[in-house]
Design a protein around this motif. Structure first.
Motif, PDB file in Angstrom:
ATOM      1  N   ARG A 184       1.218  -1.363   0.091  1.00 15.06           N
ATOM      2  CA  ARG A 184       0.007   0.237  -0.184  1.00 15.06           C
ATOM      3  C   ARG A 184       0.679   1.832   0.122  1.00 15.06           C
ATOM      4  O   ARG A 184       2.061   1.398   0.460  1.00 15.06           O
ATOM      5  N   ALA A 185      -0.085   2.186  -0.936  1.00 15.49           N
ATOM      6  CA  ALA A 185       1.086   3.409  -0.608  1.00 15.49           C
ATOM      7  C   ALA A 185       0.631   3.919   0.616  1.00 15.49           C
ATOM      8  O   ALA A 185      -0.967   3.728   1.707  1.00 15.49           O
ATOM      9  N   VAL A 186       1.077   4.667   1.402  1.00 13.77           N
ATOM     10  CA  VAL A 186       1.497   5.716   2.798  1.00 13.77           C
ATOM     11  C   VAL A 186       1.364   7.061   3.630  1.00 13.77           C
ATOM     12  O   VAL A 186       2.225   7.115   2.379  1.00 13.77           O
ATOM     13  N   PRO A 187       0.276   8.008   3.336  1.00 14.11           N
ATOM     14  CA  PRO A 187       0.514   9.321   3.213  1.00 14.11           C
ATOM     15  C   PRO A 187       2.099   9.724   3.701  1.00 14.11           C
ATOM     16  O   PRO A 187       2.949   8.831   4.940  1.00 14.11           O
ATOM     17  N   LEU A 201       5.128  14.636  -1.353  1.00 13.51           N
ATOM     18  CA  LEU A 201       4.928  15.212  -2.475  1.00 13.51           C
ATOM     19  C   LEU A 201       3.603  14.595  -3.139  1.00 13.51           C
ATOM     20  O   LEU A 201       3.295  12.903  -3.173  1.00 13.51           O
ATOM     21  N   PRO A 202       2.571  15.025  -3.067  1.00 14.63           N
ATOM     22  CA  PRO A 202       1.478  15.241  -3.215  1.00 14.63           C
ATOM     23  C   PRO A 202       1.150  14.398  -5.348  1.00 14.63           C
ATOM     24  O   PRO A 202       0.920  15.528  -6.800  1.00 14.63           O
ATOM     25  N   THR A 203       2.246  13.209  -5.647  1.00 12.97           N
ATOM     26  CA  THR A 203       1.839  12.989  -6.708  1.00 12.97           C
ATOM     27  C   THR A 203       1.185  11.135  -6.752  1.00 12.97           C
ATOM     28  O   THR A 203       0.890  10.814  -6.558  1.00 12.97           O
ATOM     29  N   ILE A 204       0.764  10.898  -8.196  1.00 10.87           N
ATOM     30  CA  ILE A 204       0.325   9.428  -8.553  1.00 10.87           C
ATOM     31  C   ILE A 204       1.169   8.272  -7.745  1.00 10.87           C
ATOM     32  O   ILE A 204       0.942   7.380  -8.083  1.00 10.87           O
ATOM     33  N   ASP A 205       2.308   9.034  -7.718  1.00 18.18           N
ATOM     34  CA  ASP A 205       3.769   7.688  -7.579  1.00 18.18           C
ATOM     35  C   ASP A 205       3.380   6.700  -7.039  1.00 18.18           C
ATOM     36  O   ASP A 205       3.479   6.149  -6.517  1.00 18.18           O
ATOM     37  N   PRO A 206       3.340   7.257  -5.629  1.00 15.27           N
ATOM     38  CA  PRO A 206       2.819   5.754  -4.641  1.00 15.27           C
ATOM     39  C   PRO A 206       2.079   5.381  -5.064  1.00 15.27           C
ATOM     40  O   PRO A 206       2.221   3.487  -4.212  1.00 15.27           O
ATOM     41  N   GLN A 207       1.059   5.041  -5.713  1.00  6.74           N
ATOM     42  CA  GLN A 207      -0.273   4.680  -6.323  1.00  6.74           C
ATOM     43  C   GLN A 207       0.508   3.412  -7.339  1.00  6.74           C
ATOM     44  O   GLN A 207       0.046   2.242  -7.327  1.00  6.74           O
ATOM     45  N   VAL A 208       1.074   4.109  -8.389  1.00  6.48           N
ATOM     46  CA  VAL A 208       1.416   3.154  -8.792  1.00  6.48           C
ATOM     47  C   VAL A 208       2.965   2.266  -8.192  1.00  6.48           C
ATOM     48  O   VAL A 208       2.870   0.643  -8.699  1.00  6.48           O
ATOM     49  N   VAL A 209       3.522   2.530  -7.657  1.00  4.45           N
ATOM     50  CA  VAL A 209       3.930   1.846  -7.350  1.00  4.45           C
ATOM     51  C   VAL A 209       3.730   0.536  -6.324  1.00  4.45           C
ATOM     52  O   VAL A 209       4.170  -0.678  -5.867  1.00  4.45           O
ATOM     53  N   ALA A 210       2.661   0.889  -5.361  1.00  2.19           N
ATOM     54  CA  ALA A 210       1.739  -0.185  -4.267  1.00  2.19           C
ATOM     55  C   ALA A 210       1.371  -0.647  -5.610  1.00  2.19           C
ATOM     56  O   ALA A 210       0.897  -2.225  -5.399  1.00  2.19           O
ATOM     57  N   ASP A 216       5.420  -7.445   3.252  1.00  3.33           N
ATOM     58  CA  ASP A 216       4.337  -6.462   4.090  1.00  3.33           C
ATOM     59  C   ASP A 216       4.891  -5.026   3.144  1.00  3.33           C
ATOM     60  O   ASP A 216       5.497  -4.736   4.273  1.00  3.33           O
ATOM     61  N   PHE A 217       4.639  -4.257   2.463  1.00  5.48           N
ATOM     62  CA  PHE A 217       5.136  -3.467   1.657  1.00  5.48           C
ATOM     63  C   PHE A 217       4.695  -2.021   1.991  1.00  5.48           C
ATOM     64  O   PHE A 217       3.123  -1.920   1.435  1.00  5.48           O
ATOM     65  N   ARG A 218       4.892  -0.646   2.024  1.00  5.95           N
ATOM     66  CA  ARG A 218       4.177   0.304   1.950  1.00  5.95           C
ATOM     67  C   ARG A 218       5.760   1.247   1.844  1.00  5.95           C
ATOM     68  O   ARG A 218       6.523   1.290   1.863  1.00  5.95           O
ATOM     69  N   THR A 224      17.260  13.097 -10.095  1.00  2.00           N
ATOM     70  CA  THR A 224      17.362  12.408  -9.817  1.00  2.00           C
ATOM     71  C   THR A 224      17.077  12.116  -8.309  1.00  2.00           C
ATOM     72  O   THR A 224      16.011  12.732  -7.971  1.00  2.00           O
ATOM     73  N   VAL A 225      16.047  10.733  -8.376  1.00  2.00           N
ATOM     74  CA  VAL A 225      15.490   9.729  -7.378  1.00  2.00           C
ATOM     75  C   VAL A 225      16.237   9.427  -6.577  1.00  2.00           C
ATOM     76  O   VAL A 225      16.844   8.030  -6.505  1.00  2.00           O
ATOM     77  N   THR A 226      16.127   9.195  -5.231  1.00  2.00           N
ATOM     78  CA  THR A 226      16.991   8.486  -4.100  1.00  2.00           C
ATOM     79  C   THR A 226      15.680   7.551  -3.569  1.00  2.00           C
ATOM     80  O   THR A 226      14.734   7.773  -3.261  1.00  2.00           O
ATOM     81  N   PHE A 227      16.341   6.164  -3.159  1.00  2.00           N
ATOM     82  CA  PHE A 227      15.343   5.179  -2.604  1.00  2.00           C
ATOM     83  C   PHE A 227      15.890   4.749  -1.258  1.00  2.00           C
ATOM     84  O   PHE A 227      16.747   3.967  -1.424  1.00  2.00           O
ATOM     85  N   VAL A 228      14.856   4.729  -0.473  1.00  2.00           N
ATOM     86  CA  VAL A 228      15.865   4.292   1.425  1.00  2.00           C
ATOM     87  C   VAL A 228      14.865   3.182   0.728  1.00  2.00           C
ATOM     88  O   VAL A 228      13.394   3.272   1.663  1.00  2.00           O
TER      89      VAL A 228
END
Length: 210
Positions: A35-38, A54-63, A75-77, A135-139
């Motif tokens: 799920r995408a979480v705020p 950042l208010p984009t659709i990216d979290p929904q796509v990743v989820a 269990d992915f967030r 540049t996009v950094t993922f943690v």
């Protein structure tokens, strides 16, 4: 991109209704959660500065990718942020985004924004694009470990987007891909094949720490 964002901001209820309808039709993965979480404002865990939601659709796509692909784990967030150097800038960005989202829902104000801010065909010149970059950094954290990766390249609005579209089309036409159908995300449809193509075209994928 700006016009698409403005349209999305102007229809929050319709967007939420469509999301609920689609979720009701999709079969959830067995034994897994994604799920995408705020997000919330916090110190950047990798670099100096602040992470602003950042208010984009990216979290929904990743989820959606995580629900479709087992490798995302049980269990992915996911949350999405923009990094800024100073707290006043971070607070100003949050206030500005809230103002634009609010104004976009008022038809007269939305028309003013469209006329004065969002002008189709008014993109950057070739010279400016040549000096642009992203540049996009993922943690990622899980199982007691933290992994930091980075994706980077040239101008994201035009040049690199064109690469992504073209290489996606070539991958769909010629590569050996996972068996899937319907409205799916690039990760589910093309996965490693698209990753290899983008790397060949100069978009960098790096593991910074693990």
């Amino acid at each position: 991109t700006a016009a698409s964002a403005l349209l999305a901001f102007s229809r929050p209820r319709a967007n939420m209704h469509a999301a609920r309808e689609r979720k009701a039709l999709e079969v959830p993965p067995a034994g897994r959660h994604a799920r995408a979480v705020p997000g919330r404002l916090h110190r950047n865990p990798v670099e100096d500065g602040w992470a602003v939601p950042l208010p984009t659709i990216d979290p929904q796509v990743v989820a959606r990718s995580a629900r479709a692909v087992d490798r995302y784990g049980p269990d992915f967030r996911y949350s999405h942020f923009v990094s800024v150097a100073h707290l006043p800038t971070a607070l100003g960005a949050i206030g500005g985004a809230a103002a634009v989202i609010g104004l976009a829902q008022v038809p007269p104000a939305r028309r003013v924004i469209q006329r004065r801010v969002v002008q189709p065909g008014a993109g950057p010149s070739a010279e400016k694009r040549a000096h642009s970059w992203f540049t996009v950094t993922f943690v990622g954290e899980g199982g007691g470990r933290r992994v930091v990766t980075r994706v980077s390249g040239g101008d994201p609005g035009y040049d690199e987007t064109a690469k992504m579209l073209a290489e996606s089309a070539l991958a769909l036409a010629f590569d050996d891909l996972p068996k899937t159908a319907g409205q799916v995300t690039p990760a589910a449809a093309m996965g490693e094949a698209l990753l290899a193509r983008l790397q060949q075209k100069g978009i960098r994928f790096e593991v910074l720490s693990k």
